[in-house]
Design an enzyme around this catalytic site. Structure first.
Site, PDB file in Angstrom:
ATOM      1  N   TYR A  37      39.618  44.768  36.429  1.00 59.55           N
ATOM      2  CA  TYR A  37      38.239  44.741  36.893  1.00 59.55           C
ATOM      3  C   TYR A  37      37.503  43.537  36.324  1.00 59.55           C
ATOM      4  O   TYR A  37      37.988  42.867  35.411  1.00 59.55           O
ATOM      5  CB  TYR A  37      37.517  46.049  36.542  1.00 59.55           C
ATOM      6  CG  TYR A  37      37.209  46.229  35.066  1.00 59.55           C
ATOM      7  CD1 TYR A  37      38.218  46.485  34.153  1.00 59.55           C
ATOM      8  CD2 TYR A  37      35.906  46.122  34.590  1.00 59.55           C
ATOM      9  CE1 TYR A  37      37.931  46.632  32.795  1.00 59.55           C
ATOM     10  CE2 TYR A  37      35.614  46.273  33.236  1.00 59.55           C
ATOM     11  CZ  TYR A  37      36.638  46.527  32.351  1.00 59.55           C
ATOM     12  OH  TYR A  37      36.363  46.663  31.017  1.00 59.55           O
ATOM     13  N   ARG A  56      39.504  34.614  35.245  1.00 63.48           N
ATOM     14  CA  ARG A  56      39.976  35.742  34.432  1.00 63.48           C
ATOM     15  C   ARG A  56      40.594  36.822  35.319  1.00 63.48           C
ATOM     16  O   ARG A  56      41.601  37.430  34.954  1.00 63.48           O
ATOM     17  CB  ARG A  56      38.829  36.309  33.586  1.00 63.48           C
ATOM     18  CG  ARG A  56      39.291  37.362  32.600  1.00 63.48           C
ATOM     19  CD  ARG A  56      38.217  37.777  31.615  1.00 63.48           C
ATOM     20  NE  ARG A  56      37.103  38.447  32.262  1.00 63.48           N
ATOM     21  CZ  ARG A  56      36.009  38.859  31.632  1.00 63.48           C
ATOM     22  NH1 ARG A  56      35.882  38.653  30.326  1.00 63.48           N
ATOM     23  NH2 ARG A  56      35.041  39.462  32.280  1.00 63.48           N
ATOM     24  N   ARG A 112      54.321  58.650  42.969  1.00 66.53           N
ATOM     25  CA  ARG A 112      54.282  58.373  41.541  1.00 66.53           C
ATOM     26  C   ARG A 112      55.640  57.931  40.992  1.00 66.53           C
ATOM     27  O   ARG A 112      56.628  58.669  41.099  1.00 66.53           O
ATOM     28  CB  ARG A 112      53.804  59.628  40.797  1.00 66.53           C
ATOM     29  CG  ARG A 112      53.519  59.373  39.329  1.00 66.53           C
ATOM     30  CD  ARG A 112      52.990  60.630  38.645  1.00 66.53           C
ATOM     31  NE  ARG A 112      52.663  60.339  37.257  1.00 66.53           N
ATOM     32  CZ  ARG A 112      53.554  60.186  36.290  1.00 66.53           C
ATOM     33  NH1 ARG A 112      54.837  60.328  36.553  1.00 66.53           N
ATOM     34  NH2 ARG A 112      53.164  59.909  35.055  1.00 66.53           N
ATOM     35  N   HIS A 114      56.758  55.040  37.655  1.00 68.75           N
ATOM     36  CA  HIS A 114      56.214  54.002  36.766  1.00 68.75           C
ATOM     37  C   HIS A 114      56.515  52.594  37.263  1.00 68.75           C
ATOM     38  O   HIS A 114      55.719  51.681  37.098  1.00 68.75           O
ATOM     39  CB  HIS A 114      56.780  54.154  35.352  1.00 68.75           C
ATOM     40  CG  HIS A 114      56.207  55.322  34.601  1.00 68.75           C
ATOM     41  ND1 HIS A 114      56.375  56.620  35.005  1.00 68.75           N
ATOM     42  CD2 HIS A 114      55.465  55.370  33.472  1.00 68.75           C
ATOM     43  CE1 HIS A 114      55.765  57.429  34.156  1.00 68.75           C
ATOM     44  NE2 HIS A 114      55.193  56.696  33.212  1.00 68.75           N
ATOM     45  N   LYS A 159      41.981  42.406  31.380  1.00 67.55           N
ATOM     46  CA  LYS A 159      40.787  43.224  31.655  1.00 67.55           C
ATOM     47  C   LYS A 159      41.227  44.364  32.570  1.00 67.55           C
ATOM     48  O   LYS A 159      41.037  44.345  33.786  1.00 67.55           O
ATOM     49  CB  LYS A 159      39.665  42.382  32.267  1.00 67.55           C
ATOM     50  CG  LYS A 159      38.299  43.075  32.136  1.00 67.55           C
ATOM     51  CD  LYS A 159      37.165  42.108  32.291  1.00 67.55           C
ATOM     52  CE  LYS A 159      35.816  42.814  32.343  1.00 67.55           C
ATOM     53  NZ  LYS A 159      35.407  43.489  31.113  1.00 67.55           N
ATOM     54  N   GLU A 191      37.789  42.726  18.046  1.00 65.33           N
ATOM     55  CA  GLU A 191      36.568  42.703  18.866  1.00 65.33           C
ATOM     56  C   GLU A 191      35.939  44.090  18.782  1.00 65.33           C
ATOM     57  O   GLU A 191      36.345  44.906  17.963  1.00 65.33           O
ATOM     58  CB  GLU A 191      36.901  42.323  20.303  1.00 65.33           C
ATOM     59  CG  GLU A 191      37.927  43.248  20.954  1.00 65.33           C
ATOM     60  CD  GLU A 191      38.319  42.827  22.359  1.00 65.33           C
ATOM     61  OE1 GLU A 191      37.542  42.149  23.037  1.00 65.33           O
ATOM     62  OE2 GLU A 191      39.420  43.225  22.789  1.00 65.33           O
TER      63      GLU A 191
HETATM   64  C1  PLP Z   1      36.967  44.793  25.141  1.00 61.56           C
HETATM   65  C2  PLP Z   1      35.932  43.823  25.592  1.00 61.56           C
HETATM   66  N1  PLP Z   1      35.776  42.683  24.903  1.00 61.56           N
HETATM   67  C3  PLP Z   1      34.846  41.768  25.260  1.00 61.56           C
HETATM   68  C4  PLP Z   1      34.009  41.980  26.345  1.00 61.56           C
HETATM   69  C5  PLP Z   1      32.976  40.941  26.711  1.00 61.56           C
HETATM   70  O1  PLP Z   1      33.367  40.282  27.886  1.00 61.56           O
HETATM   71  P1  PLP Z   1      32.284  39.539  28.793  1.00 61.56           P
HETATM   72  O2  PLP Z   1      31.627  38.513  27.938  1.00 61.56           O
HETATM   73  O3  PLP Z   1      33.084  38.919  29.899  1.00 61.56           O
HETATM   74  O4  PLP Z   1      31.326  40.602  29.285  1.00 61.56           O
HETATM   75  C6  PLP Z   1      34.138  43.144  27.086  1.00 61.56           C
HETATM   76  C7  PLP Z   1      33.260  43.363  28.243  1.00 61.56           C
HETATM   77  O5  PLP Z   1      33.116  44.428  28.753  1.00 61.56           O
HETATM   78  C8  PLP Z   1      35.133  44.090  26.719  1.00 61.56           C
HETATM   79  O6  PLP Z   1      35.298  45.236  27.402  1.00 61.56           O
END
Ligand code: PLP
Length: 308
Positions: A37, A56, A112, A114, A159, A191
């Protein structure tokens, strides 16, 4: 029951409203979290850093071996259609109501198994919503965060819609009455649950390296650009837990938090416990970048104008 607002959305070629948008129970997004996403800010009807979001998205899709079902120009056109539909449906002004466009691609529908099927059509879902930013008190005082070990998988750079690790991480801070959970892997900063984390020491902004242990937020590039423009030194390197606790300032960044000061961590003040000067400069520069986007010529009909 949690009822959905009748906001406009797009699902697999059709424009509809959220309560009517339905996917198959055999969608691999539902069964496996097998999808990716993006969340794109929209200022004054203009997509912000859209090319970077598309890059991305391409990287995430490539990791999952899903072909991008649309070109970048088609994505832009679709996103802008949703922005216009949101304004139309809610009576909000495109110029003065900032929005977020959510884009999701899953592998698609299959029995289903994997193993990744190669002959199925990806599911595409897009919606727009109003952008909710931190409130005035959070801007003025900064926010409280807590720490936790990073128990997520080792592909945090994707993501992905497989977000259970992030859900667990965010719940830790929610249960503690804090805004985010700052995570450490093997004693080094990774993070937060849904944000990147920045350490400010002696006037320098530092973030963890862009490796597989963090999602490279679109603000990674933006903060680097803003620092360069402001003459603030910027470095990506491994940052130990002690360095985080000893920071002059700590910052969060994400599409919705923009840059936000962390003023307490696990109940202890960071620096003097107030949002600091580097935060103030980056926040002001961020607002300027948004203004520049807003003032870009509005061309909602032609996506090409937004692409590099
Ligand atoms: C795990 C994670 N790290 C960092 C970010 C920050 O990303 P962005 O600057 O693209 O919103 C997000 C955004 O939702 C995230 O889910």
């Amino acid at each position: 029951m949690h009822s959905l607002p009748p906001l406009p959305c797009y699902l697999n070629g059709e424009f509809t409203e959220l309560p009517n948008a339905k996917v198959s129970v055999m969608d691999r997004g539902f069964i496996f979290g097998d999808g990716v996403y993006e969340v794109v800010p929209v200022y004054g009807g203009q997509l912000f850093r859209f090319a970077q979001h598309m890059e991305r998205l391409d990287r995430s899709l490539a990791e999952l071996r899903i072909g991008n079902p649309m070109t970048h120009a088609q994505w832009a056109e679709l996103a802008l259609k949703l922005v216009a539909s949101y304004a139309h449906a809610t009576g909000a002004s495109i110029q003065s109501t900032d929005q977020l466009v959510y884009i999701q691609v899953t592998r698609g529908v299959a029995m289903r198994d994997h193993v990744m099927p190669t002959d199925i059509t990806p599911t595409v879902f897009v919606m727009a919503n109003v952008m909710k930013l931190p409130n005035a008190a959070q801007r003025r005082q900064g926010v409280a965060c807590v720490t936790a070990d990073d128990f997520r998988w080792e592909k945090a750079h994707i993501k992905s819609t497989s977000l259970l690790g992030a859900v667990f991480a965010r719940q830790i801070s929610f249960d503690a009455g804090a805004l985010e959970t700052v995570m450490f892997r093997d004693g080094f900063l990774s993070e937060a649950a849904a944000s990147n984390v920045w350490v400010v020491k002696n006037g320098k902004v530092m973030g963890p390296p862009k490796d597989k242990l963090v999602l490279e937020g679109i603000r990674y590039g933006l903060i680097e650009d803003l620092c360069r423009a402001q003459g603030i030194s910027f470095e990506l390197r491994r940052i130990s837990r002690d360095e985080v606790l000893d920071a002059d300032e700590l910052l969060l960044s994400s599409a919705t938090k923009e840059v936000l000061a962390i003023t307490t961590l696990d109940g202890r003040p960071i620096g003097n416990g107030q949002p600091g000067p580097v935060y103030a400069r980056l926040y002001a520069a961020y607002q300027q970048a948004k203004e520049q986007t807003r003032l870009a010529p509005a061309d909602l009909g032609s996506a090409d104008a937004l692409l590099p």
